[in-house]
Write an enzyme that holds these catalytic residues in place. Sequence first.
Site, PDB file in Angstrom:
ATOM      1  N   GLU A 418       0.830  -1.207   0.000  1.00  0.00           N
ATOM      2  CA  GLU A 418       0.000   0.000   0.000  1.00  0.00           C
ATOM      3  C   GLU A 418       0.865   1.258   0.000  1.00  0.00           C
ATOM      4  O   GLU A 418       0.677   2.190   0.784  1.00  0.00           O
ATOM      5  CB  GLU A 418      -0.968  -0.021   1.193  1.00  0.00           C
ATOM      6  N   GLU A 495      -3.982  -9.107  -0.028  1.00  0.00           N
ATOM      7  CA  GLU A 495      -4.457  -8.895   1.343  1.00  0.00           C
ATOM      8  C   GLU A 495      -5.972  -8.781   1.308  1.00  0.00           C
ATOM      9  O   GLU A 495      -6.513  -7.956   0.561  1.00  0.00           O
ATOM     10  CB  GLU A 495      -3.829  -7.631   1.932  1.00  0.00           C
TER      11      GLU A 495
END
Length: 802
Positions: A418, A495
């Site tokens: 991220e 994820e």
Amino acid sequence: MLKLRCFILYFLMLPVLVYGQGNVRLRESFNKGWKFFAGDEKEASKVNYKDAWWRSLNLPHDWSIEGDFSNFNPAKPEGGALPTGIAWYRKSFVAPSSSKGKNVGITFDGVYQQSEVWVNGKYLGKRPNGYISFSYDLTPYLNFGKWNVIAVRVDNSAQPNSRWYSGSGIYRNVWLETTGEVRVDLWGTYVTTPEVSESHAKVSVETSLKNSGKGGDIVLKTFVLDEKGKEAGKSEVSVHIGGRSAVANQEISVSNPILWSVDRPYLYSVVTEVYIGKKLTDRYVTPFGIRFFNFDAKKGFSLNGQPLKILGVCNHHDLGALGAAINVRAMERQLELLKAMGCNGIRTAHNPPAPELLDLCDRMGFIVMDETFDMWKKKKNSKDYHLDFPEWYKRDLQDHIKRDRNHPSVFMWSIGNEIREQFDSTGISITRELTSIVKRLDQTRPVTSALTEMVPQKNFLFQAKALDLLGFNYNHAKYDSLPLKFGDYKFIASETSSAIATRGHYDMPSDSIRRWPKDGKTKLTEGNKDYTVSAYDNVSAYWGSTHEETWKTVKKLDHIAGLYVWTGFDYLGEPIPYPWPARSSYFGILDLAGFPKDSYYMYQSEWTSKPVLHLLPHWNWQEGKTVDVWAYYNNADEVELFLNGRSLGVKAKENDDLHVMWRVKYEPGVLKAVSRKGGKEVLVREVKTAGRPAKIELLADRKEIRADGRDLSFITVKILDKEGNVVPDADNLVKFNIKGEGSIAGVDNGYQASMEPFKADYREAFNGFCLAIIQSSEKRGTIELRAAAEGLDSAVISLKTR
């Protein structure tokens, strides 16, 4: 698991064993006999500094886990609410006279963080990254045949520097390695298998050699050994070392190879011998596996030519009550529990793991996404790695890849999680550079990054056109559109979920899904006063989804190679959705103590072929209350529910259902579920109304452990009524007394808002359970653990150390 532990012990000891045979390379643990001081001592790097008053301990060591929880600790609840700061370690040791003329180096597997190292007062260097392994050459500074002093300063005072619990200190293993002047360099072998079939495998070995002597012509002999130590192939090549280093390449043919797989993780080893004339100067061992795999844009992942869905979890590095101090048995226990659930993959979120974790994944059969960075130049916390990235990213990434590239369990490299450069054009050049660094060191695995932006025009890491595999976090409802948006790319759900739950707690109704909190700006108002979250799998963080929502999608989509669920285990820090005093996460499929939450059995029913029937919740409620009863099951057509002998009906999963449910008016007694296939009974499960707490039961995961000062037995503590039923709301304070050849390494109960210390001889039960972790001494004998609580019959369990 006995065979597994024998393999682990064999490979850990192999360098020592071959040293004994050839007297050329000694790799020995440097963990024992350290001195520790919590605080800053400016003179502590000097040889003559008096450290007799410091605390004596053995490594690995995490000083934060020994502290008290407090909202005023600078790491804050997001970082585990435990103390950090600055501390020093010192060790005095004799460098034997026999090592003179050889090369002596020290390797730290990980120090959190900002470590600085001195030997005999000479400054060796600094390493900011708390997760990376690093090494220093001690040879020029040692007094052979005399005492020497090594000093390490650890600075974890700049806070906050992590989004989860980091731990503090020399929390991974330390090794002292003695070699000849001409030797294999640190992480100096690169083993690949460019050709693999059932009848033949080509093993390519690239060896980086280091020279601290005169150099000259050497002979490099390389052998491939199978798991039994039998020779499977060999090669010999002459190399000239004119300077300080050289690289040699060899190819070895292996006939009828046994391929590494998640079901049969077979390991070979490469043994590299270095000769000057007839003198053996080094022998180096590299475990590896022979396998081939493929990520396909339409069909997903295949291993050794067979389709395989990656069924993985993300895990942070802490080990619950043990903190960040690594312990092989504690990691092995986690992997055993995950394997029994059907898990076959691990993502090392969001940093390089302890080397021993990958050793275990090699031997137990896991598909690993090995991750390096949680941030690049743009910060996530004010004091995090973004401050060190510009100076250190090349060195850290190179060392990570070189250290881990021979592990057969590693199938992909992740260069970031991220990353915030995802949203601006600087992400293009950094992505390209990091990917090129990886590719220079390893061409056999795809490079990915865990992304969040699903609009290609806004995703600058994607626009770099450098990633081989696109990992996407969350947004499962958009997975089916990825090929339309991103074209002929390969995809993995890097994820998923962020479902949240507290073991053994149930809020009703269970058939409405809740996002806690509902967005990133709104504080949670509908939460529970005791900081619990329902375990029905109907609650997730606002960016995520429930376990069932996610898995229903991923299981249907062939182009998604697999998923890594957030997370396998609860971890310290990031206590979403609650503020203080919550201090650990709610995301785990298992709680912090390693006790399964109910969603564990959903995965087990979906990810394994063994028969599963799991009935929830407990059966202690107020008379007349309407209770939602769920059952997870497989290998059956239907489940019938009975209450006190009366049938409450038959239920069967329809469409994409993953569980069945009854709404039942509570009355005390026995709730029974029966699963059937073709009318024949498969499994029966019962949940009984429990009475008042009456006694304690102790259950050990292993009753015999090694007398090595490190091995562990995890003792489950149950609070039972007089009939032997777990009391589901029991919170009795359990006190422990231990005798014999062991000690209590930690205690826990899995409750995310508990303020009790982990290093103690007592623990309150939470929802009927708590845990005591017993560590062996180095003497053979017995350990006796007694557990007592006021008003309850006590319990005793005996262990053996061998």
